[in-house]
Design an enzyme around this catalytic site. Structure first.
Site, PDB file in Angstrom:
ATOM      1  N   HIS A  96       0.838  -1.196   0.000  1.00 57.56           N
ATOM      2  CA  HIS A  96       0.000   0.000   0.000  1.00 57.56           C
ATOM      3  C   HIS A  96       0.874   1.248   0.000  1.00 57.56           C
ATOM      4  O   HIS A  96       1.214   1.775   1.058  1.00 57.56           O
ATOM      5  CB  HIS A  96      -0.906  -0.018   1.238  1.00 57.56           C
ATOM      6  CG  HIS A  96      -1.785  -1.228   1.322  1.00 57.56           C
ATOM      7  ND1 HIS A  96      -1.330  -2.447   1.754  1.00 57.56           N
ATOM      8  CD2 HIS A  96      -3.101  -1.409   1.007  1.00 57.56           C
ATOM      9  CE1 HIS A  96      -2.317  -3.325   1.706  1.00 57.56           C
ATOM     10  NE2 HIS A  96      -3.402  -2.733   1.263  1.00 57.56           N
ATOM     11  N   HIS A 102     -29.680 -14.820  23.814  1.00 58.44           N
ATOM     12  CA  HIS A 102     -28.706 -14.685  24.891  1.00 58.44           C
ATOM     13  C   HIS A 102     -28.052 -16.007  25.288  1.00 58.44           C
ATOM     14  O   HIS A 102     -27.219 -16.030  26.183  1.00 58.44           O
ATOM     15  CB  HIS A 102     -29.375 -14.055  26.125  1.00 58.44           C
ATOM     16  CG  HIS A 102     -29.618 -12.582  25.980  1.00 58.44           C
ATOM     17  ND1 HIS A 102     -30.384 -12.057  24.972  1.00 58.44           N
ATOM     18  CD2 HIS A 102     -29.151 -11.518  26.692  1.00 58.44           C
ATOM     19  CE1 HIS A 102     -30.407 -10.733  25.091  1.00 58.44           C
ATOM     20  NE2 HIS A 102     -29.666 -10.387  26.118  1.00 58.44           N
ATOM     21  N   GLU A 107     -18.838  -3.950  23.900  1.00 62.84           N
ATOM     22  CA  GLU A 107     -18.050  -5.168  24.063  1.00 62.84           C
ATOM     23  C   GLU A 107     -16.791  -5.143  23.219  1.00 62.84           C
ATOM     24  O   GLU A 107     -15.719  -5.571  23.663  1.00 62.84           O
ATOM     25  CB  GLU A 107     -18.893  -6.404  23.693  1.00 62.84           C
ATOM     26  CG  GLU A 107     -20.122  -6.601  24.567  1.00 62.84           C
ATOM     27  CD  GLU A 107     -21.313  -5.765  24.135  1.00 62.84           C
ATOM     28  OE1 GLU A 107     -21.231  -5.086  23.081  1.00 62.84           O
ATOM     29  OE2 GLU A 107     -22.341  -5.788  24.841  1.00 62.84           O
ATOM     30  N   HIS A 125      -4.130   3.092  -3.470  1.00 52.60           N
ATOM     31  CA  HIS A 125      -4.272   2.451  -2.158  1.00 52.60           C
ATOM     32  C   HIS A 125      -3.486   1.149  -2.019  1.00 52.60           C
ATOM     33  O   HIS A 125      -2.609   1.038  -1.179  1.00 52.60           O
ATOM     34  CB  HIS A 125      -5.749   2.182  -1.852  1.00 52.60           C
ATOM     35  CG  HIS A 125      -5.961   1.390  -0.607  1.00 52.60           C
ATOM     36  ND1 HIS A 125      -5.877   1.941   0.643  1.00 52.60           N
ATOM     37  CD2 HIS A 125      -6.210   0.059  -0.405  1.00 52.60           C
ATOM     38  CE1 HIS A 125      -6.070   1.005   1.557  1.00 52.60           C
ATOM     39  NE2 HIS A 125      -6.278  -0.139   0.951  1.00 52.60           N
TER      40      HIS A 125
END
Lengths: 684, 684
Positions: free
Chosen positions: A27, A487, A426, A274
């Site tokens: 890159h 859950h 999380e 890129h």
């Protein structure tokens, strides 16, 4: 001087271009655009000693746009950074030689495609998966705050390092970065600076096609200081922005730098810059543009290395030396604290670290492993002051709150606190934990096992980096009960076990919980996942059963057939160990001798010598029943061709646990029946 | 009227409280706080016909704070929503009876702990894992835009539904919500309204401890319209806010509603109100506060059901009836389009959908499966107009761009476009794909396999909901090469295969790619993950090998031992199938007869009758070698006790592919050697 600055910047650019060209892969565009900023930061601001890249009070530099790795390789080379064992020792040889740069992206090169922690010194964290670097940097800054709060004393500013992260448009789009930025803003981390390399080009094109939000306004909303540099090539403006970060004492800083991907090349400002080499013509055109010799590859003009030596080199050496002098004084004045900081650096445990670990007496009623884990964690944390952590807003449920005197909440105005409130974030929680582990605290975070899915990419990085981050997951099965299938984890255990380098522990009772923590505390280079129950589990009577210290071997014989020659082996983890024990009783009543093997950590078991493994699972006993309230995926390795697995092959359901156990077949009768059938079928 | 409004709101609240109390489990506080808003939305705004909850042009209501499920159950009951097969048929019976409410959170109740799509009608998407609902709602709104652009005609505003999502503090903290909000802002989704139930209380306490950002300012930065309701109980203010959403034509709307968790109960404004029943005293106190009879459970005062019938019921019936009249006219004026919309609703394929599927001639050089997949996808999309999708900024690499005439880019000013630019937002990409699938388009998104980790939680929801979302993952192994271990998947395949209900396809060549897409296109209720190579793979000559149609069986004999009685079976997927074929040649030269089994989809193979499975993998042939550039975890099921697996048990490395194949042992020699050893060892 300004000329040398420009020459140094262009040297970096051309090294990056050449490395990509040589590798025929990489890159080039990002380094070309942002090199002036990275250069200015390293040369004029970063408090970093190339001769000792693990000096504890160094500023941290995180290349969150990890695909621009050549930028880091070039800087490590030009500043003469030394190689180290990343945790403990300066080795002396250069981290990156010119030859290393020439082998960019080749097997075993010190210059791989993306920065890899523990592989090339000077790499503070593994990056490449976007958003991870910036999120990790927040953990580093939090750790810096905590170290300062605990160890700095009047006249001894032992820890005051800053954390810089260089990020691109991709990082800014990732949710994990948003979570981490919100947390950093809450914590008013004035020691944190993100530099947003805003070149507005991503792989699919201009960011106009999908990313049109006002990033600066968003960060102001998070409570950040935001400043802008209109042109990455304006070194004076870059300096001013970095000074504004240094002057800011109340907020983290975002420096928005407008840059041009592929600057100076024919593909400037286009996605083509890129991810592909520029090609020979492009390289020549770029070198011409930068006034560098077109036909020389990997060219370092005279004076450039010296220039770096006089800048970052001299400054870093002086800062480091003066810190060492400070530390000598500190050692005299505060010997106990000094000792702690040394233990931290070597990832060692203090004497007596395990003295308070509780002993849980046998108890048929017992307690949930989340509860016993909470007690053990508290006992450990009292003797291991740098064990700190928090929860993604579930501490009352995961039982990870440190409640002993002085533990307290980690907040902007109480940075000595041991309890982080990570919020319903999380993914950032795991990344922040990684960042704290990279600063060598012993951090943990907790959540429900189902939400490990949210944090998967960051958990993986802890394994890939070989850092002892601790991931605590409770509510580990359909044992969750009424909350239902959204859950109730099913496939999460398999997914974590498949991850190389991660130790997954699912202890069966309080006794195994103690031994799990004992093993986890000692880890130097492995992350662990603790998988704990919501529901109560009996505390087993070890006077009649195998000792819980068997956890250290990953699996062990908990209860054997009366004769010692089992006809069938029942293998289980966690809550299902108790089911296996009940089934064993039933089978005994039928005259069938069953062995129960508790398997809290498959990874550790797989590492045991064959002799031990064959002792626990005798190859001759082919009648085997695996039992786990989770996907059966992966169990065949242990139950073998003739064995069977009682597990979950569907999602769960919302209901009280007892109803679920019957519905999904986790009953002693079913286990015993399965075992009986195998025994009766005999060897095939 | 105002009195009836209040009575209805309080009825909802008390039903929620009673359901949680009866279950001894659940979340009473959130419904108590936000009931007035949900009530106002349903009763006065939502264009929804309780008699036909799958009417295609209904407004969608997403309860992103899924733990408040009793709120939805109460509304479904009081408004008399009918049960349906969620995809196709109105069944007639009530979706939720009072008895159902009384069995909240019990096994098989229509009122589970969290809303589950396909289980209770009126549930537009499964929620509970925070952030997913709001992110999914963006996909629904995008789908609405596309449907309108394609099917609406002058005088026929067939699709103009709005999408509402009710979200709490937790949703606002999740990264996936941030990603989705940024995307929604870019797309100026004026048909999207998020209602932020800001009660500032989460499980660990007041949001002050971790979430102090300015949410309104953040959404303004995303380009949203933001309005605030200071008090959730101020029904007039709620109405004004909802009107302001309706009046907004250029931006999505965020309504920030300040509410009080556990409103009216003794634990109001405290975390205790979140996740536990109020207890008998709390329930009585709350009912007293609301002026409801303290000793009557599940009480619905006279007039409340009628009030709903006159509000949402009458309005919905009228809107629906008038839409049906409109549709009759549309069918006459635009029969082909009308037919399409009906096919969409029944998830059926148009005639000739597979006519353009290409035939790839044998080619030893071949092409990457990402390339063949791109061609097949384009062929399919030309005949299946509602197959639309995009990439998380990797379309040029994942080859998922639709390039045929008229495909175009989906943008705010070109909503007929078929190519979404999802940005570097993998998690939202998967959630948005779920949302589009819930509106019954056939959506896909693409990224690198390693980044499936970022999207895991949303992929799981597509499996749990049983919706045919298509997840396309390329760069599927160390075949990624130079980008190195951060970009090389190892354990991702195992993690996806362990997920119940997800079909994971890893085709070996262009022929298998065609058959994979043929299978995927036909799915009604299963999501699929396509796992594709970055590198070129030969296109196999099917005139001498087993037909690619074997993909439909999950695994099939690709090449057999010359004798037809194999001594060893080589099992492989994707790129490693070619390795197996080479090894087979080597073995043949040694006089060893090897069968090669291609296993593109384990899940489909596991569903075949035992007879077929035993035909492909004869139980008598125990010498088996599994070969896959991925974690060996899970392979034991197929290779058995005597077999061996050549896979990855560590992370990869940054290097050109050829070097990696040697380093990690993916060579015909090693495979042949492993096979030879097994054959020579003979039956154990």
């Amino acid at each position: 001087m300004a000329e040398l600055d420009t020459l140094a910047v262009n040297t970096v650019r051309c090294l990056c271009v050449d490395a990509v060209e040589q590798a025929e892969s990489g890159h080039p565009g990002t380094p070309m655009g942002i090199a002036p900023v990275a250069y200015t930061l390293w040369q004029k601001f970063l408090r970093f000693d190339p001769a000792d890249p693990i000096w504890p009070n160094r500023d941290r530099f995180v290349l969150s746009e990890g695909h621009a790795s050549t930028l880091l390789w070039s800087l490590l080379h030009l500043t003469g950074v030394r190689a180290v064992d990343p945790d403990y020792e300066v080795l002396g040889r250069p981290a990156v030689t010119l030859d290393d740069l020439k082998t960019f992206r080749q097997l075993d090169s010190r210059c791989p495609g993306h920065p890899e922690y523990r592989w090339t010194s000077g790499v503070e964290t593994t990056t490449g998966p976007l958003g991870q670097g910036v999120a990790t940097s927040v953990g580093m800054a939090l750790a810096g705050r905590w170290l300062a709060a605990r160890y700095n004393q009047p006249g001894f500013s032992l820890f005051d390092f800053d954390v810089y992260a260089l990020a691109g448009d991709g990082c800014m789009m990732e949710g994990v970065a948003s979570e981490a930025a919100s947390l950093a803003g809450h914590h008013r981390l004035a020691n944190l600076c993100w530099i947003y390399d805003s070149n507005r080009i991503t792989i699919e094109g201009h960011t106009d096609i999908t990313f049109t939000e006002d990033v600066a306004a968003r960060f102001l909303a998070y409570g950040w200081n935001v400043t802008t540099v209109a042109d990455a090539n304006d070194l004076a403006a870059v300096e001013r922005a970095l000074h504004s970060f240094r002057a800011e004492t109340e907020r983290p800083t975002l420096i928005v730098v407008h840059s041009h991907i592929g600057y100076g090349s024919p593909v400037e400002d286009s996605p083509e810059a890129h991810g592909s080499p520029l090609g020979p013509d492009g390289v020549r055109a770029a070198k011409r543009f930068f006034g560098m010799p077109e036909d020389q590859d990997f060219y370092v003009p005279d004076g450039v290395r010296e220039h770096f030596a006089q800048g970052i080199g001299a400054r870093g050496a002086e800062l480091h030396a003066s810190w060492e002098r400070l530390f000598e004084g500190y050692r005299a004045a505060w010997p106990a604290f000094a000792k702690e900081t040394e233990l931290i650096q070597r990832r060692e445990l203090p004497d007596g670290w395990d003295q308070l670990l509780p002993d849980f007496p046998p108890d048929p009623k017992g307690l949930a492993t989340r509860d016993s884990s909470g007690k053990v964690l508290n006992a450990l944390a009292q003797r291991l002051p740098w064990l700190i952590g928090g929860s993604a807003d579930l501490a009352p449920s995961t039982k990870t709150l440190l409640t002993f005197g002085g533990a307290g909440s980690f907040q902007p105005d109480s940075p000595l606190g041991r309890n982080l409130h990570l919020g319903v974030r999380e993914h950032a929680s795991a990344a922040v934990t990684n960042g704290m582990a990279l600063v060598k605290l012993r951090p943990y975070w907790s959540g429900f096992l189902i939400f490990s899915d949210y944090a998967k990419a960051a958990i993986r990085l802890s394994a890939l980096m070989e850092i002892p981050a601790i991931h605590i997951f409770t509510h580990d099965s359909i044992g969750v009960g009424e909350d239902g299938p959204t859950h109730q984890p099913v496939e999460q255990l398999a997914g974590l076990r498949a991850m190389p380098g991660l130790l997954v522990f699912r202890p069966a009772d309080a006794g195994e919980v103690v031994e799990t923590w004992r093993a986890v505390a000692r880890l130097h280079h492995e992350p662990a996942a603790l998988v704990l129950s919501r529901q109560k589990l009996p505390t087993l009577d070890r006077s009649v059963l195998g000792p819980a210290s068997g956890v250290a071997h990953g699996a062990y014989v908990l209860a054997d057939a009366p004769s010692g020659a089992p006809q069938v082996i029942l293998l289980a983890t966690g809550s299902e160990v108790h089911l296996a024990l009940s089934a064993r009783e039933e089978l005994a009543a039928d005259g069938i001798g069953a062995r129960v093997v508790s398997m809290p950590c498959w990874e550790l078991f797989d590492r045991q010598p064959r002799e031990y493994r064959d002792q626990v699972l005798p190859p001759s006993v082919k009648a085997r029943v695996g039992i786990e309230q989770a996907s059966t995926f992966g169990w065949d390795r242990y139950v073998g061709d003739r064995g069977t697995v009682i597990g979950m092959n569907t999602y769960g359901a919302s209901a009280p646990l007892k109803q679920l156990l019957t519905r999904f077949g986790f009953t002693p009768e079913r286990v015993a029946r399965a075992a009986r059938e195998l025994v009766e079928a005999g060897p095939s």
